[in-house]
Design a protein around this motif. Structure first.
Motif, short mmCIF file in Angstrom:
data_model
loop_
_atom_site.label_atom_id
_atom_site.label_comp_id
_atom_site.label_asym_id
_atom_site.label_seq_id
_atom_site.Cartn_x
_atom_site.Cartn_y
_atom_site.Cartn_z
N ALA A 264 0.86 -1.18 0.00
CA ALA A 264 0.00 0.00 0.00
C ALA A 264 0.89 1.23 0.00
CB ALA A 264 -0.91 0.00 1.22
N TYR A 265 0.46 2.27 -0.72
CA TYR A 265 1.27 3.49 -0.77
C TYR A 265 0.37 4.72 -0.89
CZ TYR A 265 0.50 3.60 -5.85
OH TYR A 265 -0.07 3.65 -7.09
N ALA A 266 0.93 5.84 -0.46
CA ALA A 266 0.26 7.12 -0.59
C ALA A 266 1.30 8.16 -0.97
CB ALA A 266 -0.45 7.52 0.70
N GLN B 240 -9.10 13.83 -11.68
CA GLN B 240 -9.20 12.84 -10.61
C GLN B 240 -9.78 11.56 -11.19
OE1 GLN B 240 -11.76 14.73 -7.74
NE2 GLN B 240 -13.62 14.36 -8.91
N GLY B 241 -9.48 10.44 -10.52
CA GLY B 241 -9.99 9.19 -11.05
C GLY B 241 -9.42 7.98 -10.35
N VAL B 242 -9.73 6.84 -10.94
CA VAL B 242 -9.32 5.54 -10.42
C VAL B 242 -8.81 4.71 -11.58
CG1 VAL B 242 -10.04 3.46 -9.17
CG2 VAL B 242 -11.06 5.68 -8.59
N GLU B 243 -7.73 3.94 -11.33
CA GLU B 243 -7.13 3.10 -12.36
C GLU B 243 -6.90 1.69 -11.81
OE1 GLU B 243 -4.41 6.81 -14.05
OE2 GLU B 243 -3.61 5.33 -12.64
N ALA C 280 -5.00 2.32 -8.25
CA ALA C 280 -4.57 3.66 -7.88
C ALA C 280 -5.75 4.62 -7.95
CB ALA C 280 -3.45 4.15 -8.81
N ALA C 281 -5.85 5.50 -6.95
CA ALA C 281 -6.82 6.58 -6.95
C ALA C 281 -6.04 7.89 -6.83
CB ALA C 281 -7.81 6.44 -5.79
N GLU D 77 -2.34 10.92 -4.20
CA GLU D 77 -2.55 9.59 -4.79
C GLU D 77 -2.42 8.52 -3.70
OE1 GLU D 77 -0.71 6.84 -8.41
OE2 GLU D 77 -0.72 9.02 -8.52
N ALA D 78 -3.21 7.47 -3.83
CA ALA D 78 -3.10 6.30 -2.96
C ALA D 78 -3.29 5.06 -3.81
CB ALA D 78 -4.15 6.35 -1.84
N GLY D 79 -2.59 4.00 -3.47
CA GLY D 79 -2.68 2.81 -4.30
C GLY D 79 -2.36 1.54 -3.56
N LEU D 80 -2.73 0.43 -4.22
CA LEU D 80 -2.42 -0.91 -3.75
C LEU D 80 -1.78 -1.69 -4.89
CD1 LEU D 80 -5.59 -2.07 -1.73
CD2 LEU D 80 -3.28 -1.79 -0.81
N LYS D 81 -0.71 -2.40 -4.58
CA LYS D 81 -0.11 -3.33 -5.54
C LYS D 81 -0.16 -4.71 -4.91
CE LYS D 81 2.77 -0.25 -8.21
NZ LYS D 81 4.06 -0.10 -8.91
#
Length: 814
Positions: A534-536, A627-630, A593-594, A576-580
């Motif tokens: 997880a990252y921000a 803005q968005g989500v990927e 990613a958002a 940005e925040a995301g999960l890998k």
């Protein structure tokens, strides 16, 4: 051209047939193989080994990098025909590419990066393009063929700390295949409909015990996809040649030096448009397209754009050359690694366009040939000190651009562009000519650093900072003369000259800009499990201020309004925040990613409605946000099958733009006086607002929804005595509708579309790959871009996407 390519390949093979090579290759008993399913698009996942990326300026596994990054392997580039950035966008949903010609090209990520429309040399793009660590400042490099590429990383979101001020939207990081001390080679030939022919070759090996070399060649040609009934030629063809040579010197195990040179050229008859439709504006009916055309007994060659017919009567050309030399040195200095990248690059652009977009001799010459040289130097140190990973460096950039513009009006210009008695006199505008001298000198320097602090085995904080200085000096000088050789000036009261300067206005100004800027970011990442990261991120970035080099508005005496000669830097706040994640025994990979990006002083393109007065200048648009989500997802349940789905939802809008240029349906009428209400859109002889408030409307070129998806399945097979595998592959893409004008217009929305590509082939265990392919299999009719010609006549023209194409490819690796 292909004969030249194969002759060069033969010479290269001979060069490697040295005693040193023979001694080295005697020990090589295993032939490199093409077999095996390719890496997954987006995540880069594959069956064996981890995908290594250099997104953080050091080698890391893709799943360990706290950045939203799309990875496309070189083998997928070859098999899907994605031989330039324009094709690459079909595989990476958040990448947008628009090009009416190589100079007027936009590459955006998440809907932001560069203003949509005619290029202004006085600003920089917001998506950095890097090839083997070398920055390519002109976006035209995105239109050339990829050459011997190993991997492409599309880094999403601001990358200003490590990649520079030109990456407020992201970066495209291209890595080519490098010289090897084991002899290897590869060759590829493709043929298809529309006269498509593509040949690629690369050879690598040792020249001595410490020196290795690699030579790569590529040639692409294809007939045009539009027939011009005036020239009786197919236009918008492909005609590309690329060469690259690299020499690697490894005097010790601690030091490697690579000298690389490349040269690419394009010489197509390009780039033409087709008639799409007309829309009502607020000009008098007699001054709109239907009446103007009827007055000269003109009709478009076809009212159906997908007849693929045009009647453009001016010369077309998109010839350009690009290349350079770089010297990269990597030195292991004990506590870390020191890297130096020194490079010179050039770009020569020789265009010819038909700027009236019709078969009438209105504008008979329009061209802006340009020559650019750039020099870059980067010094970078990477190392580890206890729990700290360090990156620090300095970057210098120098650029010189010289452009010589010409625009000349023809015998049909008076009737089309003037009103009253002068409209009936072709001699008023015939031979009217503007000669432009445009110059830019651009200097930039930066210091940067980033630290990754591993607080625990799972938790890492990564702050970074970059200090940047920019200096730009520009000149715009437009001299206008008429057919009688008279200077067209604002001092003259001659009615003919007054009419002439309303079409082509003289202007001269010098402009200078300099500024310091600071970028910084902070990333936090936490490894929830060995397979879940997880990252921000928060990033404060900027895009350098610019100078207007296409002309600026003038006062009533014709003096340039110098307040508009410069444009402020963009200020970017990014979250940005995301999960890998990987699961199912690492057979499945899903990265989410958002994001939200807020930009102040957004650099927007403002156009003037009158033909030739201004080609478009830059202005600050207040504020925008994206803005968005990927999601990037791939699954590989076995070595015989893999599939991927990548998707993006992007909501990119003007937050505040109260004085934007109006769309064509609100343009062309008398300007509203204070307190006077404008007429309804499309009212002939109506009242037009001086400008329009488009706050809240969508940015151009951005689809809310975009997807790429595909997969490949294989089976063991034997063909002509060769063992290997048969395979079937599919790659598809979809994007929803988008606006094709800087100010959204009811006339310029491009409908959403989907594209579907198939391939069927056989890979042998001994490095042979044969496959047939079909692209845009269902012959989807779609526009890449719609354009609004200046003049407010209501004419809308379009750039067509490729029709169905099909062919056959053979690849060999040895």
């Amino acid at each position: 051209m292909h004969l030249r390519l194969f002759l060069l390949a033969g010479i290269a093979a001979g060069a490697f047939s040295s005693p040193a090579l023979s001694q080295q290759t005697d020990a090589v008993t295993e032939t490199p193989q093409i077999g095996g399913t390719p890496s997954s698009i987006g995540t880069g996942a594959r069956d064996e080994d981890a995908i290594i990326v250099t997104a953080t300026r050091r080698s890391q596994q893709a799943q360990d990098v706290p950045i939203a990054v799309s990875v496309v392997g070189g083998e997928h580039i070859d098999s899907t025909g994605s031989f330039n950035v324009g094709r690459l966008q079909q595989l990476t949903p958040t990448l947008q590419f628009y090009s009416s010609n190589p100079r007027n090209t936009a590459v955006n990520i998440r809907g932001i990066g560069v203003p949509f429309g005619l290029t202004n040399d006085g600003i920089e793009q917001g998506v950095g393009i890097y090839i083997d660590d070398v920055y390519n400042s002109r976006v035209a490099s995105a239109t050339f063929d990829f050459l011997d590429v190993a991997q492409i990383e599309v880094l999403r979101g601001p990358q200003g700390t490590l990649y520079g001020k030109n990456t407020t939207a992201g970066a495209i990081n291209i890595t080519t295949r490098q010289p090897t001390f084991a002899f290897e080679g590869r060759a590829e030939v493709s043929v298809g409909n529309l006269g498509y022919r593509q040949a690629k070759a690369a050879i690598s090996g040792p020249l001595s015990g410490k020196v290795a070399a690699r030579l790569a060649l590529s040639s692409t040609s294809r007939d045009g996809t539009i027939y011009n009934v005036t020239s009786r030629q197919k236009i918008n063809e492909q005609d590309n040649l690329g060469l690259r040579a690299q020499f690697l010197w490894e005097p010790t195990t601690a030091l490697s030096v690579t000298l690389a040179g490349d040269y690419s050229e394009q010489d197509p008859e390009c780039c033409g448009t087709v008639f799409v439709k007309t829309g009502a504006t607020q000009r008098p009916l007699a001054r709109q397209f239907a009446a103007l055309a009827a007055a000269q007994s003109y009709a478009p060659v076809s009212l159906d754009p997908f007849d693929r017919l045009t009647d453009l009567d001016a010369s077309l050309n998109a010839g350009n050359k690009l290349g350079g030399v770089s010297l990269r040195a990597n030195w292991d200095v004990g506590p870390g690694n020191l890297t130096s990248v020194t490079a010179w690059r050039f770009w020569d652009w020789k265009p010819e366009n038909d700027r009236d977009f019709t078969g009438l001799p209105i504008t008979i010459r329009s061209m802006n040939p340009s020559q650019q040289d750039q020099w870059t130097q980067e010094l970078r140190f990477t190392g580890r000190l206890g729990a700290l990973d360090l990156v620090a460096g300095a970057f210098g950039f120098k650029q010189k651009v010289r452009t010589q513009g010409v625009q000349e009006q023809g015998p049909a210009a008076s009737r089309w562009l003037l009103s009253g008695a002068l409209a009936n006199d072709p001699s008023v505008l015939a031979g009217l000519r503007a000669d432009n001298d445009i110059r830019l000198d651009n200097t930039s320097a930066a210091l940067f650093g980033q630290v990754s602090w591993h607080v625990t085995d799972a938790l890492t904080f990564t702050p970074g900072i970059r200090v940047n200085y920019d200096k730009k000096n520009g000149l715009y000088d437009s001299v206008v003369t008429n057919a009688q050789g008279q200077l067209v000036t604002f001092a003259s009261t001659d009615p003919r000259i007054v009419a002439q300067r309303g079409v082509l206005a003289p202007q001269r100004f010098d402009v200078a800009y300099n500024d310091w800027n600071l970028s910084y970011d902070l990333k936090a990442s936490y490894e929830l499990t060995p397979d879940v990261l997880a990252y921000a991120t928060y990033a404060k970035s900027f895009k350098s201020g610019g100078v207007n080099l296409n002309g600026v508005p003038a006062d009533t005496q014709g003096n340039p309004i110098l307040a508009a000669a410069t444009v402020q830097p963009e200020s970017v706040n990014h979250y940005e925040a995301g999960l890998k994640t990987q699961f199912w025994g690492r057979r499945a990979t899903a990265n989410l990613a958002a994001f939200r990006t807020d930009i102040g002083n957004y650099q927007a393109l403002v156009t003037n409605g009158q033909l030739g007065v201004l080609r478009g200048y830059l202005a600050s648009a207040g504020a925008v946000r994206s803005q968005g989500v990927e999601l990037d997802f791939s699954v590989r349940p076995s070595a015989r099958f893999n599939a991927y789905v990548n998707g993006a939802y992007t909501d990119a809008r003007y937050r505040k733009f109260v004085d934007a240029p109006c769309p064509p349906e609100l343009s062309g009428g008398a300007i509203a006086a204070p307190g006077q209400a404008p007429s309804a859109p499309g009212t002939p002889s109506g009242i037009s607002p001086a400008n329009c408030d488009i706050s809240g409307q969508r940015l151009p070129g951005v689809s809310k929804w975009s997807f790429s998806f595909g997969g490949e399945a294989t089976l063991p097979a034997t063909v002509l005595g060769l063992t290997g595998e048969a395979y079937a592959g599919y790659d598809g893409s979809y994007r929803s509708n988008f606006s094709s004008n800087p100010t959204p217009s009811v006339y310029t929305w491009v409908d959403g579309y989907s594209l579907h590509n198939f391939r069927l082939g056989f890979r042998s265990d001994r490095g042979i790959n044969l496959f047939g392919w079909i692209r845009n299999a269902f012959d989807q009719h779609y526009f890449e871009q719609l354009q609004v010609p200046s003049g407010n006549t209501g004419l809308i023209v379009g750039n067509l996407g490729d029709p169905r194409t099909y062919g056959f490819t053979i690849q060999a690796q040895f």
